[in-house]
Design a protein around this motif. Structure first.
Motif, PDB file in Angstrom:
ATOM      1  N   SER A   8       0.830  -1.199   0.000  1.00 51.28           N
ATOM      2  CA  SER A   8       0.000   0.000   0.000  1.00 51.28           C
ATOM      3  C   SER A   8       0.870   1.257   0.000  1.00 51.28           C
ATOM      4  CB  SER A   8      -0.920   0.002   1.225  1.00 51.28           C
ATOM      5  OG  SER A   8      -1.661   1.189   1.281  1.00 51.28           O
ATOM      6  N   THR A  12       1.098   4.097  -2.891  1.00 50.47           N
ATOM      7  CA  THR A  12       0.847   5.509  -2.591  1.00 50.47           C
ATOM      8  C   THR A  12       2.014   6.377  -3.050  1.00 50.47           C
ATOM      9  OG1 THR A  12      -0.539   4.944  -0.703  1.00 50.47           O
ATOM     10  CG2 THR A  12       0.403   7.160  -0.731  1.00 50.47           C
ATOM     11  N   ARG A  15       2.014   6.670  -6.865  1.00 52.56           N
ATOM     12  CA  ARG A  15       0.972   7.585  -7.360  1.00 52.56           C
ATOM     13  C   ARG A  15       1.378   9.039  -7.132  1.00 52.56           C
ATOM     14  NH1 ARG A  15      -1.929   3.418  -5.429  1.00 52.56           N
ATOM     15  NH2 ARG A  15      -2.368   4.375  -3.410  1.00 52.56           N
ATOM     16  N   GLN A  16       1.964   9.337  -5.972  1.00 52.30           N
ATOM     17  CA  GLN A  16       2.428  10.705  -5.718  1.00 52.30           C
ATOM     18  C   GLN A  16       3.515  11.089  -6.711  1.00 52.30           C
ATOM     19  OE1 GLN A  16       3.523  10.580  -1.568  1.00 52.30           O
ATOM     20  NE2 GLN A  16       1.472  11.192  -0.913  1.00 52.30           N
TER      21      GLN A  16
END
Length: 105
Positions: A8, A12, A15-16
């Motif tokens: 996860s 994350t 994606r950032q």
């Protein structure tokens, strides 16, 4: 930390990172120094040139012999350069684009 948490977190972070491609870099109006290693396989010459064009407030400097992780391999040199840049930041704050230069040392 469990595998699901790690997956996860990695998702994350990715994606950032991917979202940074949509940032309006022309709106960055603070003095910015972008250092590019000339042997960096990720930030190749055309990407450094694109940053110089996209960021009017940036000084983009290419460093011979520097690779992707030059913050580790050339830590002392980088620390000195960042210190000099920060020491002069007040003088550049009012005219971010006026002194911008792309150097290909």
């Amino acid at each position: 930390m469990g595998r699901d948490v790690v997956r996860s977190l990695i998702g994350t972070l990715f994606r950032q990172f991917a979202d940074t491609g949509t940032l309006d870099l022309a709106r960055v109006d603070v003095p910015t120094r972008v250092l590019v290693g000339d042997t960096d396989p990720a930030l190749v010459r055309w990407r450094g040139d694109a940053l110089a064009t996209a960021m009017p407030a940036a000084e983009v400097s290419r460093r011979p012999g520097y690779g992707h992780c030059f913050h580790i391999s050339h830590a002392g040199e980088l620390a000195a350069e960042v210190g000099e840049f920060l020491a002069g930041a007040d003088g550049r704050a009012g005219d971010p684009a006026g002194e911008r230069r792309a150097t290909h040392a």
